[in-house]
Every structure is written in C-alpha cells, then in structure tokens.
Design a protein around this motif. Structure first.
Motif, PDB file in Angstrom:
ATOM      1  N   ILE A 298       0.870  -1.169   0.000  1.00  9.04           N
ATOM      2  CA  ILE A 298       0.000   0.000   0.000  1.00  9.04           C
ATOM      3  C   ILE A 298       0.909   1.222   0.000  1.00  9.04           C
ATOM      4  O   ILE A 298       1.676   1.435   0.935  1.00  9.04           O
ATOM      5  N   ALA A 299       0.807   2.030  -1.044  1.00 10.20           N
ATOM      6  CA  ALA A 299       1.676   3.197  -1.181  1.00 10.20           C
ATOM      7  C   ALA A 299       1.055   4.452  -0.583  1.00 10.20           C
ATOM      8  O   ALA A 299       1.770   5.374  -0.203  1.00 10.20           O
ATOM      9  N   GLY A 300      -0.267   4.511  -0.507  1.00  8.65           N
ATOM     10  CA  GLY A 300      -0.940   5.690   0.035  1.00  8.65           C
ATOM     11  C   GLY A 300      -2.350   5.342   0.462  1.00  8.65           C
ATOM     12  O   GLY A 300      -2.960   4.422  -0.092  1.00  8.65           O
ATOM     13  N   ILE A 301      -2.846   6.052   1.462  1.00 10.63           N
ATOM     14  CA  ILE A 301      -4.194   5.806   1.989  1.00 10.63           C
ATOM     15  C   ILE A 301      -4.970   7.112   2.014  1.00 10.63           C
ATOM     16  O   ILE A 301      -4.442   8.148   2.426  1.00 10.63           O
ATOM     17  N   GLY A 302      -6.220   7.051   1.604  1.00  8.35           N
ATOM     18  CA  GLY A 302      -7.148   8.167   1.741  1.00  8.35           C
ATOM     19  C   GLY A 302      -8.324   7.697   2.583  1.00  8.35           C
ATOM     20  O   GLY A 302      -8.760   6.553   2.458  1.00  8.35           O
ATOM     21  N   PHE A 303      -8.840   8.557   3.445  1.00 15.30           N
ATOM     22  CA  PHE A 303      -9.952   8.200   4.328  1.00 15.30           C
ATOM     23  C   PHE A 303     -10.803   9.439   4.577  1.00 15.30           C
ATOM     24  O   PHE A 303     -10.267  10.538   4.702  1.00 15.30           O
TER      25      PHE A 303
ATOM     26  N   ALA B  15       0.634   8.621  -2.060  1.00 22.21           N
ATOM     27  CA  ALA B  15       1.506   7.673  -2.763  1.00 22.21           C
ATOM     28  C   ALA B  15       2.440   8.365  -3.749  1.00 22.21           C
ATOM     29  O   ALA B  15       3.327   7.713  -4.311  1.00 22.21           O
ATOM     30  N   GLY B  16       2.213   9.654  -3.986  1.00 19.72           N
ATOM     31  CA  GLY B  16       3.024  10.357  -4.973  1.00 19.72           C
ATOM     32  C   GLY B  16       2.752   9.895  -6.391  1.00 19.72           C
ATOM     33  O   GLY B  16       3.641   9.877  -7.228  1.00 19.72           O
ATOM     34  N   ARG B  17       1.513   9.495  -6.659  1.00 24.00           N
ATOM     35  CA  ARG B  17       1.132   8.966  -7.975  1.00 24.00           C
ATOM     36  C   ARG B  17       0.237   9.952  -8.712  1.00 24.00           C
ATOM     37  O   ARG B  17      -0.599  10.616  -8.117  1.00 24.00           O
ATOM     38  N   ASP B  18       0.389   9.995 -10.017  1.00 21.16           N
ATOM     39  CA  ASP B  18      -0.447  10.814 -10.871  1.00 21.16           C
ATOM     40  C   ASP B  18      -1.771  10.084 -11.090  1.00 21.16           C
ATOM     41  O   ASP B  18      -1.794   8.999 -11.678  1.00 21.16           O
ATOM     42  N   PRO B  19      -2.894  10.661 -10.645  1.00 16.68           N
ATOM     43  CA  PRO B  19      -4.189   9.985 -10.789  1.00 16.68           C
ATOM     44  C   PRO B  19      -4.544   9.646 -12.234  1.00 16.68           C
ATOM     45  O   PRO B  19      -5.262   8.683 -12.481  1.00 16.68           O
ATOM     46  N   ALA B  20      -4.036  10.415 -13.175  1.00 19.02           N
ATOM     47  CA  ALA B  20      -4.369  10.191 -14.580  1.00 19.02           C
ATOM     48  C   ALA B  20      -3.737   8.932 -15.150  1.00 19.02           C
ATOM     49  O   ALA B  20      -4.098   8.502 -16.239  1.00 19.02           O
ATOM     50  N   THR B  21      -2.820   8.312 -14.412  1.00 19.86           N
ATOM     51  CA  THR B  21      -2.102   7.150 -14.943  1.00 19.86           C
ATOM     52  C   THR B  21      -2.516   5.828 -14.302  1.00 19.86           C
ATOM     53  O   THR B  21      -2.054   4.781 -14.742  1.00 19.86           O
TER      54      THR B  21
ATOM     55  N   MET C 151      -6.269  -6.529  -6.676  1.00 20.98           N
ATOM     56  CA  MET C 151      -5.108  -7.406  -6.507  1.00 20.98           C
ATOM     57  C   MET C 151      -4.853  -8.227  -7.770  1.00 20.98           C
ATOM     58  O   MET C 151      -3.698  -8.413  -8.174  1.00 20.98           O
ATOM     59  N   ALA C 152      -5.902  -8.718  -8.389  1.00 17.27           N
ATOM     60  CA  ALA C 152      -5.731  -9.487  -9.623  1.00 17.27           C
ATOM     61  C   ALA C 152      -5.099  -8.622 -10.710  1.00 17.27           C
ATOM     62  O   ALA C 152      -4.220  -9.085 -11.451  1.00 17.27           O
ATOM     63  N   GLN C 153      -5.517  -7.357 -10.793  1.00 13.24           N
ATOM     64  CA  GLN C 153      -4.920  -6.455 -11.779  1.00 13.24           C
ATOM     65  C   GLN C 153      -3.441  -6.214 -11.475  1.00 13.24           C
ATOM     66  O   GLN C 153      -2.614  -6.186 -12.391  1.00 13.24           O
ATOM     67  N   VAL C 154      -3.102  -6.016 -10.203  1.00 10.88           N
ATOM     68  CA  VAL C 154      -1.702  -5.797  -9.820  1.00 10.88           C
ATOM     69  C   VAL C 154      -0.862  -7.006 -10.218  1.00 10.88           C
ATOM     70  O   VAL C 154       0.216  -6.871 -10.805  1.00 10.88           O
ATOM     71  N   VAL C 155      -1.347  -8.198  -9.902  1.00 12.04           N
ATOM     72  CA  VAL C 155      -0.598  -9.419 -10.203  1.00 12.04           C
ATOM     73  C   VAL C 155      -0.480  -9.622 -11.715  1.00 12.04           C
ATOM     74  O   VAL C 155       0.585  -9.976 -12.219  1.00 12.04           O
ATOM     75  N   CYS C 156      -1.556  -9.390 -12.450  1.00 12.46           N
ATOM     76  CA  CYS C 156      -1.545  -9.642 -13.900  1.00 12.46           C
ATOM     77  C   CYS C 156      -0.756  -8.599 -14.692  1.00 12.46           C
ATOM     78  O   CYS C 156      -0.130  -8.930 -15.697  1.00 12.46           O
ATOM     79  N   THR C 157      -0.798  -7.343 -14.237  1.00 15.85           N
ATOM     80  CA  THR C 157      -0.154  -6.277 -15.015  1.00 15.85           C
ATOM     81  C   THR C 157       1.171  -5.811 -14.432  1.00 15.85           C
ATOM     82  O   THR C 157       1.967  -5.201 -15.140  1.00 15.85           O
ATOM     83  N   GLY C 158       1.378  -6.058 -13.136  1.00 14.48           N
ATOM     84  CA  GLY C 158       2.568  -5.540 -12.472  1.00 14.48           C
ATOM     85  C   GLY C 158       2.507  -4.037 -12.240  1.00 14.48           C
ATOM     86  O   GLY C 158       3.497  -3.424 -11.875  1.00 14.48           O
ATOM     87  N   GLU C 159       1.362  -3.442 -12.461  1.00 12.25           N
ATOM     88  CA  GLU C 159       1.175  -1.997 -12.316  1.00 12.25           C
ATOM     89  C   GLU C 159       0.368  -1.680 -11.065  1.00 12.25           C
ATOM     90  O   GLU C 159      -0.404  -2.504 -10.585  1.00 12.25           O
ATOM     91  N   SER C 160       0.517  -0.465 -10.569  1.00 10.17           N
ATOM     92  CA  SER C 160      -0.270  -0.009  -9.421  1.00 10.17           C
ATOM     93  C   SER C 160      -1.729   0.175  -9.814  1.00 10.17           C
ATOM     94  O   SER C 160      -2.039   0.507 -10.963  1.00 10.17           O
ATOM     95  N   VAL C 161      -2.611  -0.040  -8.853  1.00 14.49           N
ATOM     96  CA  VAL C 161      -4.048   0.114  -9.062  1.00 14.49           C
ATOM     97  C   VAL C 161      -4.610   0.888  -7.878  1.00 14.49           C
ATOM     98  O   VAL C 161      -4.240   0.637  -6.725  1.00 14.49           O
ATOM     99  N   LEU C 162      -5.506   1.813  -8.149  1.00 16.89           N
ATOM    100  CA  LEU C 162      -6.202   2.573  -7.119  1.00 16.89           C
ATOM    101  C   LEU C 162      -7.492   1.851  -6.755  1.00 16.89           C
ATOM    102  O   LEU C 162      -8.294   1.536  -7.632  1.00 16.89           O
ATOM    103  N   LEU C 163      -7.682   1.561  -5.475  1.00 17.47           N
ATOM    104  CA  LEU C 163      -8.913   0.942  -4.981  1.00 17.47           C
ATOM    105  C   LEU C 163      -9.667   1.975  -4.149  1.00 17.47           C
ATOM    106  O   LEU C 163      -9.103   2.529  -3.201  1.00 17.47           O
ATOM    107  N   VAL C 164     -10.913   2.241  -4.506  1.00 18.90           N
ATOM    108  CA  VAL C 164     -11.739   3.229  -3.812  1.00 18.90           C
ATOM    109  C   VAL C 164     -13.026   2.552  -3.350  1.00 18.90           C
ATOM    110  O   VAL C 164     -13.772   2.009  -4.166  1.00 18.90           O
TER     111      VAL C 164
END
Length: 191
Positions: free
Chosen positions: A10-15, A74-80, A154-167
């Motif tokens: 988990i790179a960043g949390i919003g609440f 997380a220091g991530r660009d939301p557009a990506t 999690m399935a997307q992270v494992v399959c793509t190796g890319e970060s995913v935003l979960l809301v």
C-alpha cells in the motif's frame, strides 16, 4: 493444481467520514481519542469545478476526496492509474428519491439526480476530473463489496505488475431502509 499468492504493498491511503476528514485524523483519533476541531460535514473534492462540487452527490464527493488523498500520499499521478471503485449499493438516497418521485410526480424527476443514480457515477466523475484513460472497474457485491473490490484490484496488480487505485465508499441509508440496514454515515477509503 498450483495456487498463486496475491501480494501487493500500500503506497498511500485516503480516508473520510464525518468527524474524521483524513487518514491522519483517523489515526490520531485511534491513538488518543481526540476528534479534530470543526471538521467539514462534507468533503469538497478540489478535482471538480466549483459548480460540479455543489451538484455532485455526497458519495461522489467522498469517493473523489479519498481517491485523490491516496494518490497524493503515494506520490502517484491519478491520470495514470487503473482503478477499482466499489460500493455496497451506490447512492441509495438518490435511488430512494427517484422511486418516490416516479411514484408520486414522475414529470418532476431531476435530470441531474438521475445521472448521479448509476452505480458508476463516482468512477465517471473521477475519470472526467483526472482525464484518466486507464482501465476502471466498478464493483458492487452487497456485504462482499470491499472484498470483491480488493480481489479485483489485486488481480490487476498481479496480472499487469502496475499499481491500481482501490476506492470503497458507502452512504447512510434513508428510512425505511435504514431500519433494516443501519449504515450510520457516509464514508470512504482508498488505497
């Protein structure tokens, strides 16, 4: 048959929920029991233009607020980022309004409220506001919505190796539904 363990960080949390308008405020409350002074009753997601912020339902405001907070932390660009939005029922207050209006005065149904009634409203606002063209999933699975959203991400992270935003977000239910399912406040979390 082999099994694969799904793991990710988990790179960043919003609440956000009424009274605890951030992850930091929630952590402080858990540590010392102190609530922030005069927190906002509703988030004001800066991704949206002022008139859109006013028109957006509370569930959308909460979802966008926590999504942006997680991306910022997380220091991530939301557009990506690919994203998964999950909610038990979406916005039941709008569904309740629509059912009541259709039963009593159907010609007075608000087009704005109608377009916010769909389960993917928050994801749509997010994509428009961030100009994100990455894949977006919208999941609703009643009491299993959080787990279904997490599994999808999690399935997307494992399959793509890319970060995913979960809301994940939900709102309180109007009566008479509240009597059967007492969700006490609108809240959201994003990872």
């Amino acid at each position: 048959m082999s099994t694969q363990v799904l793991s990710a960080g988990i790179a960043g949390i919003g609440f956000w929920t009424r009274g605890l308008p951030s992850w930091e405020a929630a952590c402080a409350y858990l540590a010392d029991g102190q609530l922030p002074e005069a927190p906002a009753n509703r988030p004001s997601p800066q991704l949206l233009a002022a008139n859109e912020r006013r028109r957006a339902p509370e569930t959308v405001a909460v979802a966008l607020e926590v999504a942006l907070a997680a991306c910022t932390a997380a220091g991530r660009d939301p557009a990506t980022l690919a994203s998964v939005f999950t909610s038990t029922h979406g916005d039941l207050s709008i569904t309740d309004y629509m059912c009541e209006t259709l039963a009593s005065a159907p010609l007075t149904l608000s087009p704005t409220r109608f377009h916010n009634s769909v389960h993917n409203a928050a994801a749509g606002y997010w994509g428009i506001a961030t100009r994100c063209m990455a894949p977006c999933q919208v999941v609703g699975a009643f009491d299993a919505s959080w787990g279904a959203g997490l599994l999808d991400a999690m399935a997307q992270v494992v399959c793509t190796g890319e970060s995913v935003l979960l809301v994940a977000y939900d709102s309180e239910y109007p009566q008479p539904l509240f009597a059967k399912r007492d969700t006490p406040a609108c809240a959201g979390v994003a990872l």
